[in-house]
Design a protein around this motif. Structure first.
Motif, PDB file in Angstrom:
ATOM      1  N   CYS A 144       0.291  -1.595  -0.116  1.00  0.00           N
ATOM      2  CA  CYS A 144       0.021   0.011   0.013  1.00  0.00           C
ATOM      3  C   CYS A 144       0.456   1.093   0.282  1.00  0.00           C
ATOM      4  O   CYS A 144       0.350   2.434  -0.887  1.00  0.00           O
ATOM      5  CB  CYS A 144      -0.887  -0.093   0.844  1.00  0.00           C
ATOM      6  SG  CYS A 144      -2.297  -1.648   1.716  1.00  0.00           S
ATOM      7  N   ARG A 148       0.680   3.792  -3.099  1.00  0.00           N
ATOM      8  CA  ARG A 148      -0.459   5.298  -2.780  1.00  0.00           C
ATOM      9  C   ARG A 148       1.065   6.377  -2.080  1.00  0.00           C
ATOM     10  O   ARG A 148       0.178   6.969  -2.730  1.00  0.00           O
ATOM     11  CB  ARG A 148      -1.422   4.983  -2.243  1.00  0.00           C
ATOM     12  CG  ARG A 148      -2.525   3.646  -2.375  1.00  0.00           C
ATOM     13  CD  ARG A 148      -3.258   3.586  -2.301  1.00  0.00           C
ATOM     14  NE  ARG A 148      -4.958   2.514  -2.637  1.00  0.00           N
ATOM     15  CZ  ARG A 148      -4.024   1.003  -2.158  1.00  0.00           C
ATOM     16  NH1 ARG A 148      -3.897   0.800  -0.886  1.00  0.00           N
ATOM     17  NH2 ARG A 148      -5.432   0.816  -2.958  1.00  0.00           N
ATOM     18  N   SER A 149       1.279   5.533  -1.184  1.00  0.00           N
ATOM     19  CA  SER A 149       2.224   6.519  -0.535  1.00  0.00           C
ATOM     20  C   SER A 149       3.228   7.406  -1.538  1.00  0.00           C
ATOM     21  O   SER A 149       3.590   8.720  -2.110  1.00  0.00           O
ATOM     22  CB  SER A 149       2.808   6.714   0.900  1.00  0.00           C
ATOM     23  OG  SER A 149       1.583   6.604   1.715  1.00  0.00           O
ATOM     24  N   GLY A 151       3.769   5.925  -4.867  1.00  0.00           N
ATOM     25  CA  GLY A 151       4.080   6.067  -6.465  1.00  0.00           C
ATOM     26  C   GLY A 151       4.397   4.982  -6.607  1.00  0.00           C
ATOM     27  O   GLY A 151       5.390   5.700  -8.230  1.00  0.00           O
ATOM     28  N   ASP A 175      -4.130  -4.866  -5.528  1.00  0.00           N
ATOM     29  CA  ASP A 175      -4.194  -3.139  -5.216  1.00  0.00           C
ATOM     30  C   ASP A 175      -4.349  -3.250  -3.622  1.00  0.00           C
ATOM     31  O   ASP A 175      -4.022  -2.687  -3.224  1.00  0.00           O
ATOM     32  CB  ASP A 175      -5.057  -2.015  -5.812  1.00  0.00           C
ATOM     33  CG  ASP A 175      -4.543  -1.643  -7.494  1.00  0.00           C
ATOM     34  OD1 ASP A 175      -3.099  -2.404  -7.906  1.00  0.00           O
ATOM     35  OD2 ASP A 175      -4.856  -1.073  -8.122  1.00  0.00           O
TER      36      ASP A 175
ATOM     37  N   ALA B 375      -6.736   3.508   0.600  1.00  0.00           N
ATOM     38  CA  ALA B 375      -7.320   3.156  -0.340  1.00  0.00           C
ATOM     39  C   ALA B 375      -8.452   4.594  -0.710  1.00  0.00           C
ATOM     40  O   ALA B 375      -9.394   5.297  -1.587  1.00  0.00           O
ATOM     41  CB  ALA B 375      -8.251   2.157  -0.739  1.00  0.00           C
ATOM     42  N   GLU B 378      -7.601   7.831  -1.855  1.00  0.00           N
ATOM     43  CA  GLU B 378      -7.641   7.774  -2.754  1.00  0.00           C
ATOM     44  C   GLU B 378      -9.067   7.998  -3.975  1.00  0.00           C
ATOM     45  O   GLU B 378      -8.427   8.523  -4.643  1.00  0.00           O
ATOM     46  CB  GLU B 378      -6.589   6.608  -3.490  1.00  0.00           C
ATOM     47  CG  GLU B 378      -6.603   6.006  -5.086  1.00  0.00           C
ATOM     48  CD  GLU B 378      -5.459   4.797  -5.789  1.00  0.00           C
ATOM     49  OE1 GLU B 378      -4.600   5.277  -5.413  1.00  0.00           O
ATOM     50  OE2 GLU B 378      -6.137   4.143  -5.000  1.00  0.00           O
TER      51      GLU B 378
END
Lengths: 251, 492
Positions: A144, A148-149, A151, A175, B375, B378
């Motif tokens: 994660c 997400r952090s 990229g 994901d 998530a 996002e």
């Protein structure tokens, strides 16, 4: 180029093979690697569990140990994200609380110089084919914080695709979080275990021999689930695959 | 908030039940994965999604910053259009106002548009205690009400039910409340929808009082907006003689121009539709058309306290789209009921402990009901950094600190049950602050590794109940580094 390896406390204590793999890999690519002995922990577990006061001295210590290096490389998306995303936030909070900007100024130098391993390889060294050999079927879990952090995007997959002999297969629900989440794994053990189980089942469904990720803490949680299930699937850190060569293959 | 949630156990305990309920897990998994994929497609169609998201965030932040001004503007506009505005500081006051207004009409039943605000204050229970029957007319809310159940999702309150369960509820309960379900009702969606339609039509045509919430309130004209998929809301809004709308004070947008942004982002985020099938707007009263009496009850119920918190206030941007629930791996496995609030999922985990305070067992456990995977952030169409607020609230629970309660600044003590953890965190920080200490500990652990169990006692049992611990290596990395001079000497 003088590069410091920030191995993280988890890797240092539990997964020294990952550290050795990073050293081997970076040395092979012509990088002069140092391991500053003063390093311990970035403070993420403290910060994310709600103990910012305990995390701040660790962040200061991190900065003291690493600030002189040209680049700081870590084989952990999560700890990399701690430095890059949360250190600036810690500085902002200190300022908002009227404690001045000393903390922000102390932490600022290390923030832009800290790279997750795959990021460093692709963005700084400009390589995707690192000369690795690993004749196995592999599926990749983008953890994660890496996803997400930081990229990290396609960087890890591009590196894996360039490995000789490696067959990369897509992980269904890639994901989705594996359920580790630091202290979450203990505080909400039922939900965490259910998430881990689904991740392992998804990986099994690909027929891969190896579940690869760029974070050993997620792999520890998933690996613990795998041994309990007695599956043939194995957790392997991406650094160990990238370090593997025909002369010295990873067992 | 609703009395029905008082005394809920802490999140991990409530989640334990849900994780082992395979029907529930299956229902939730199917529903969330379907909507998740659809939302991703609906959002991918928009080339300017990032700009819309940023615009929504900015509009909400601007409005919250000047909330006092916009609320006064709204009140003036509503009054000018023939409506009456009431202010409620908390749930009890709001319930008293609404009960009084309904009683003043002489009616003993009302029809309701699906509304989170009235769920939040427990309005149905308050009305029932005063002898007033409140009929939910949204299909999913009807299922929850007939099943004497609690909602488990913001948008789809009955998401935890499958078609077979819904058929059974209709067949068993509809006759208690009005028109019975047709004989031989099956679980096909068309038949279930028709049964609900016939049952509800009677109520729409009979009711003299309608109660609604609102998705938005436009300050410049005093207009309220409800977006929905079924049209049942519009029936409630237009058919009764009296309309009472109960709305949280943070639902304001300054102008119609601002509304444009949210009418694009909300449907795509919530139902994955390009626009809502029904968008109803009403402004005060109009002669010979729609309700002839209109009351707006504005509720605070912890919102201005939340607004006082610099980090936590972003939760008030929420437009209740529920995209965060649908992508949350924790929600998917724990189910909505485990959150002990009408606001479940990631947004509930940050909103409830702020609106209600962190005093109860459930509220102090909610900030930990997340793996911080990100998530939710996002997908959030107004860019609420939910992980940031979760960590902020964890700090409040674990360490205490300043908060605003009913307008007063108070300093909270750490929540109970965190003393051992706090001591462990301090000890770990001390060890990490002394590399030599860490190293001695690592060496000791490595040398005694053959004696280590793969399962753990005490708090660690939670880990090893379902996962094995890794074996400790013979030598920590830093010892190898030193012994081999960074791998340059003697072997590996």
């Amino acid at each position: 180029m003088r590069v410091a390896l920030f191995l993280t406390c988890v890797n240092d204590t539990l997964y020294p093979d990952t550290g050795r793999a990073v050293v081997k890999l970076l040395t092979r690519l012509g990088v002069d690697v140092d391991f500053p002995m003063g390093q311990t922990c970035c403070g993420q577990a403290h910060y994310n569990t709600g103990y910012r006061q305990e995390a701040e001295p660790l962040a200061r210590q991190f900065s003291d140990v690493f600030r002189e290096y040209e680049a700081i490389v870590t084989p952990s998306g999560s700890c990399g994200a701690m430095v890059r995303e949360l250190y600036p936030r810690m500085g902002e909070r200190a300022r908002a609380e009227g404690r001045g900007d000393t903390l922000a100024r102390t932490l600022a130098p290390v923030v832009p110089k800290t790279y997750e391993l795959t990021e460093f390889l692709v963005d700084v060294l400009g390589v995707t084919d690192v000369g690795a050999y690993y004749p196995h079927k592999v599926t990749y879990h983008p953890t994660c914080h890496g996803l997400r952090s930081l990229g990290l995007g396609e960087r890890p997959r591009r590196l894996l695709q360039a490995v000789k002999g490696l067959e990369l297969v897509e992980l269904p629900g890639a994901d989705e979080c594996c359920g580790f989440g630091g202290t979450f794994a203990v505080k909400n053990a039922d939900v965490s275990a259910a998430m881990g189980l689904d991740k392992v089942r998804n990986a099994e469904s690909t027929g891969a021999e190896v579940l690869c990720a760029a974070d050993n803490s997620c792999l520890m949680h998933l690996g613990g689930t795998m041994t309990r299930l007695r599956t043939d699937l194995r957790p392997v850190h991406i650094a160990e695959i990238l370090a593997s060569t025909e002369e010295e293959p990873l067992k | 908030m609703s009395g029905t949630y008082l005394g809920m156990p802490a999140f991990p305990k409530a989640a334990h039940e849900a994780v082992h309920n395979t029907t529930l897990r299956g229902n939730l998994r199917h529903a969330t994965h379907t909507i998740r994929a659809k939302r991703a497609n609906a959002v991918a169609e928009m080339s300017d999604w990032a700009e819309l998201r940023e615009a929504g965030k900015q509009i909400k932040d601007h409005t919250l910053r000047h909330l006092d001004r916009y609320l006064v503007r709204l009140e003036e506009s509503v009054q000018a259009a023939g409506g009456t505005v009431h202010w409620a500081a908390d749930a009890d006051e709001a319930n008293r106002i609404v009960t009084y207004l309904v009683k003043a009409t002489g009616e003993s039943e009302v029809v309701k548009v699906k509304s989170m605000a009235t769920q939040e204050i427990g309005l149905n229970e308050a009305l029932e205690a005063e002898g007033i029957a409140a009929y939910e007319t949204d299909l999913a809310e009807l299922i929850v009400q007939l099943g004497k159940d609690r909602p488990s999702h913001i948008l789809v309150p009955a998401i935890h039910r499958n078609r077979g369960e819904i058929r059974d509820i209709f067949a068993r309960e509809m006759s208690e409340w009005g028109r019975p379900a047709p004989e031989g009702l099956t679980d096909t969606p068309a038949e279930l929808a028709e049964a609900a339609r016939l049952h509800l039509r009677e109520k729409f045509l009979r009711a003299k009082v309608g109660i609604s919430g609102a998705n938005f309130m436009v300050a410049e004209t005093g207009t309220l907006v409800v977006v929905e998929s079924e049209g049942n809301g519009r029936m409630c809004l237009t058919l009764p003689e009296t309309l009472i709308s109960v709305v949280g004070i943070e639902k304001i947008v300054p102008t119609w121009r601002d509304l444009e942004v949210f009418l694009q982002t909300l449907p795509r985020s919530s139902t994955a539709e390009r626009m809502n099938p029904y968008t109803s707007t009403w402004t005060g009263t109009t002669d010979e058309d729609g309700p002839q009496t209109f009351h707006l009850v504005l509720i605070d119920n912890g919102r201005t306290d939340t607004l006082a918190d610099e980090v936590g206030r972003q939760a008030l941007r929420c437009i209740r789209c529920s995209a965060c629930l649908n992508v949350c791996p924790v929600y998917e496995r724990a189910g909505g009921h485990a959150y002990g609030s009408v606001y479940p999922g990631p947004i509930g985990a940050i909103l409830s402990p702020q609106l209600r305070g962190t005093g109860s067992e459930i509220d102090s456990s909610l900030p930990y009901a997340s793996s911080l995977c990100g998530a939710c952030y996002e997908v959030c169409p107004v860019a609420i950094d939910i992980p940031e607020v979760l960590v902020h609230l964890r700090e409040r629970v674990a360490q205490g600190g300043p908060v605003t309660e009913r307008g007063d600044k108070v300093v909270l003590k750490p929540a109970k049950g965190h003393a051992a953890e706090r001591a462990a965190m301090r000890a770990a920080r001390w060890a990490f602050g002394h590399p030599g200490v860490l190293r001695t500990g690592q060496r000791l652990a490595s040398r005694t590794r053959r004696f280590h169990p793969r399962t753990l006692p005490g708090p660690g049992r939670a880990w090893s109940a379902s996962r094995d611990l890794p074996a400790l290596p013979a030598e920590p990395f830093r010892d190898w580094w030193q012994r081999t001079n960074g791998g340059k000497e003697t072997g590996k």
